[in-house]
Design an enzyme around this catalytic site. Structure first.
Site, PDB file in Angstrom:
ATOM      1  N   LYS A 112       0.825  -1.205   0.000  1.00 44.77           N
ATOM      2  CA  LYS A 112       0.000   0.000   0.000  1.00 44.77           C
ATOM      3  C   LYS A 112       0.853   1.247   0.000  1.00 44.77           C
ATOM      4  CE  LYS A 112      -4.104  -2.049   2.048  1.00 44.77           C
ATOM      5  NZ  LYS A 112      -4.883  -2.256   3.263  1.00 44.77           N
ATOM      6  N   LYS A 196      -4.935 -12.537  -5.915  1.00 42.25           N
ATOM      7  CA  LYS A 196      -6.082 -12.556  -5.002  1.00 42.25           C
ATOM      8  C   LYS A 196      -7.215 -11.685  -5.533  1.00 42.25           C
ATOM      9  CE  LYS A 196      -6.027  -9.673  -1.468  1.00 42.25           C
ATOM     10  NZ  LYS A 196      -5.889  -8.977  -0.176  1.00 42.25           N
ATOM     11  N   LYS A 199     -10.402  -6.329  -2.821  1.00 41.23           N
ATOM     12  CA  LYS A 199     -11.403  -5.289  -2.633  1.00 41.23           C
ATOM     13  C   LYS A 199     -10.963  -3.981  -3.268  1.00 41.23           C
ATOM     14  CE  LYS A 199     -12.317  -5.567   1.888  1.00 41.23           C
ATOM     15  NZ  LYS A 199     -13.022  -5.368   3.178  1.00 41.23           N
TER      16      LYS A 199
HETATM   17  P1  TYM Z   1     -10.397  -7.484   4.900  1.00 40.95           P
HETATM   18  O1  TYM Z   1     -11.504  -6.531   5.207  1.00 40.95           O
HETATM   19  O2  TYM Z   1      -9.425  -7.095   3.846  1.00 40.95           O
HETATM   20  O3  TYM Z   1     -10.981  -8.885   4.512  1.00 40.95           O
HETATM   21  C1  TYM Z   1     -11.969  -9.542   5.304  1.00 40.95           C
HETATM   22  C2  TYM Z   1     -11.711 -11.044   5.329  1.00 40.95           C
HETATM   23  O4  TYM Z   1     -11.826 -11.592   4.015  1.00 40.95           O
HETATM   24  C3  TYM Z   1     -10.666 -12.342   3.703  1.00 40.95           C
HETATM   25  N1  TYM Z   1     -10.396 -12.208   2.258  1.00 40.95           N
HETATM   26  C4  TYM Z   1     -10.308 -13.235   1.401  1.00 40.95           C
HETATM   27  N2  TYM Z   1     -10.405 -14.555   1.587  1.00 40.95           N
HETATM   28  C5  TYM Z   1     -10.261 -15.362   0.491  1.00 40.95           C
HETATM   29  N3  TYM Z   1     -10.043 -14.873  -0.756  1.00 40.95           N
HETATM   30  C6  TYM Z   1      -9.946 -13.543  -0.984  1.00 40.95           C
HETATM   31  N4  TYM Z   1      -9.732 -13.089  -2.208  1.00 40.95           N
HETATM   32  C7  TYM Z   1     -10.081 -12.659   0.126  1.00 40.95           C
HETATM   33  N5  TYM Z   1     -10.024 -11.309   0.256  1.00 40.95           N
HETATM   34  C8  TYM Z   1     -10.223 -11.061   1.563  1.00 40.95           C
HETATM   35  C9  TYM Z   1      -9.568 -11.711   4.544  1.00 40.95           C
HETATM   36  O5  TYM Z   1      -8.489 -12.594   4.717  1.00 40.95           O
HETATM   37  C10 TYM Z   1     -10.323 -11.415   5.819  1.00 40.95           C
HETATM   38  O6  TYM Z   1     -10.411 -12.570   6.614  1.00 40.95           O
HETATM   39  N6  TYM Z   1      -7.221  -6.635   8.652  1.00 40.95           N
HETATM   40  C11 TYM Z   1      -8.451  -7.314   8.288  1.00 40.95           C
HETATM   41  C12 TYM Z   1      -9.643  -6.899   9.128  1.00 40.95           C
HETATM   42  C13 TYM Z   1      -9.424  -7.065  10.589  1.00 40.95           C
HETATM   43  C14 TYM Z   1      -9.339  -8.291  11.306  1.00 40.95           C
HETATM   44  C15 TYM Z   1      -9.124  -7.931  12.663  1.00 40.95           C
HETATM   45  C16 TYM Z   1      -9.403  -9.630  10.936  1.00 40.95           C
HETATM   46  C17 TYM Z   1      -9.272  -6.063  11.477  1.00 40.95           C
HETATM   47  N7  TYM Z   1      -9.079  -6.580  12.733  1.00 40.95           N
HETATM   48  C18 TYM Z   1      -8.976  -8.894  13.648  1.00 40.95           C
HETATM   49  C19 TYM Z   1      -9.266 -10.595  11.941  1.00 40.95           C
HETATM   50  C20 TYM Z   1      -9.044 -10.226  13.272  1.00 40.95           C
HETATM   51  C21 TYM Z   1      -8.781  -6.968   6.843  1.00 40.95           C
HETATM   52  O7  TYM Z   1      -8.408  -5.952   6.342  1.00 40.95           O
HETATM   53  O8  TYM Z   1      -9.623  -7.852   6.237  1.00 40.95           O
END
Ligand code: TYM
Length: 332
Positions: A112, A196, A199
């Site tokens: 990023k 991947k 988003k």
């Molecule tokens: P985020 O918002 O980017 O994504 C949410 C969840 O979706 C999963 N994910 C995927 N899984 C499979 N294939 C994909 N293409 C894909 N894209 C996203 C991510 O691995 C995630 O599980 N930092 C985290 C949010 C967060 C969090 C936490 C997670 C904040 N605090 C505490 C767990 C525990 C994030 O940005 O996820």
């Protein structure tokens, strides 16, 4: 019951089908066996300075998508990160034990920051993984259901917990295990099936849960596929077809081998047409539920009120314990 915690960022108008298959389906299946805490990571979303009205809207939409996906407020605690001030407080305590070098090595930050330029990347973006560690450690979470892209952040969380345990006492924190289900931990971009599904991509490669179903069906039909003709699951040689099979299997609750069997002797195009229908139907049903939840603002508010209360109690206990261990005086 052991606790688990997870969250998603409300950074887009919709979650992606990668978030759904990779994480949300796991959340749903774990909620009976664990004491589950699922939050909307609204503080994390601030790292990109969203428009305030958009953030409000996206936060509600994210919650409504959790509910539509089957996350049940009767069985799990659903809350907003910003409703529990202990997240920001523990984050400070942890950041005083986190190395600058350690954070500099986080690949998501490097990616990023490289896009943005390190000069303007915010301190929040840099310390983002520390806040995530606080999210997890506050709930003494034994497991954290996430996709593959969060593995490094989980590793940092574990290192921090172990470091603090050896400095302040073995039971300062529970050291969490990642819960990453290999088959779905990485859903790939439809146009670049070795990347991947992200988003942050705006192109045709991402299916959004709130996409117009007809438009989503078109994205499936124009998905990039591989050399060869057989419809077989082979992630190394056939990443495109394997990704479509994974999505198909998870949306219909069928096994990949069952699908391979059904499509034996058929062309890639047949699979795409069939999956396009599956996706359109899934999205139509999903969106009906999302809109029902979004229309009932009072219900959403009530869910968040209950969740903030339950999460706040647990978090406050942990924070007091940690403050005490670190030598901060507890208030009477
Ligand atoms: P985020 O918002 O980017 O994504 C949410 C969840 O979706 C999963 N994910 C995927 N899984 C499979 N294939 C994909 N293409 C894909 N894209 C996203 C991510 O691995 C995630 O599980 N930092 C985290 C949010 C967060 C969090 C936490 C997670 C904040 N605090 C505490 C767990 C525990 C994030 O940005 O996820």
């Amino acid at each position: 019951r052991q606790r688990i915690l997870s969250g998603m960022q409300p950074t887009n108008d919709s979650l992606s089908i990668g978030n759904y298959i990779g994480a949300m389906t796991q959340w749903v299946s774990l909620q009976d066996d664990f004491d589950a805490f699922y939050m909307v990571a609204d503080l994390h979303a601030l790292t990109v300075n969203p428009d305030p009205d958009k953030l409000r809207e996206r936060t509600r939409r994210t919650l409504a998508q959790y509910l539509a996906g089957g996350v049940d407020p009767e069985r799990s605690t659903l809350f907003l990160q910003s409703h529990v001030p202990a997240h920001a407080e523990l984050s400070w305590l942890l950041s005083c034990h986190t190395g600058f070098g350690e954070l500099s090595r986080m690949t998501q930050f490097k990616d990023k920051a490289a896009k943005q330029g390190t000069e303007t990347a915010t301190a929040g973006l840099f310390s983002y993984p520390v806040l995530m560690a606080a999210d997890i450690l506050l709930y003494d979470a034994a497991r954290v259901p996430v996709g593959e892209d969060q593995r490094q952040h989980l590793e940092l969380t574990r290192n921090l917990a172990e470091r603090m345990n050896s400095r302040y006492g073995a039971d300062t924190f529970v050291v969490p295990e990642p819960h990453i289900v290999k088959a779905v931990a990485k859903i790939y971009d439809l146009q670049q099936p070795t990347q991947k599904m992200s988003k942050s991509e705006v192109g045709k490669g991402t299916i959004w849960l709130l996409d117009d179903p007809a438009k989503a069906a078109k994205k499936i039909k124009s998905a990039v596929t591989d050399a060869g003709t057989d419809i077989t699951y082979d992630p190394v040689n056939k990443p495109g077809i394997s990704n479509l099979l994974t999505i198909f299997a998870y949306l219909t609750d069928r096994t990949i081998s069952d699908l391979e069997h059904e499509f034996e002797g058929q062309q890639y195009g047949h699979l795409k047409v069939a999956l396009a229908d599956v996706v359109a139907e899934f999205l139509t049903e999903f969106q009906t539920k999302v809109h029902t939840f979004l229309d009932d603002r009072a219900q959403l508010d009530a869910i968040l009120r209950v969740g903030a209360h339950k999460a706040g109690d647990v978090a406050q206990d942990t924070l007091r314990r940690v403050n005490d261990r670190l030598g901060l005086l507890l208030s009477g």
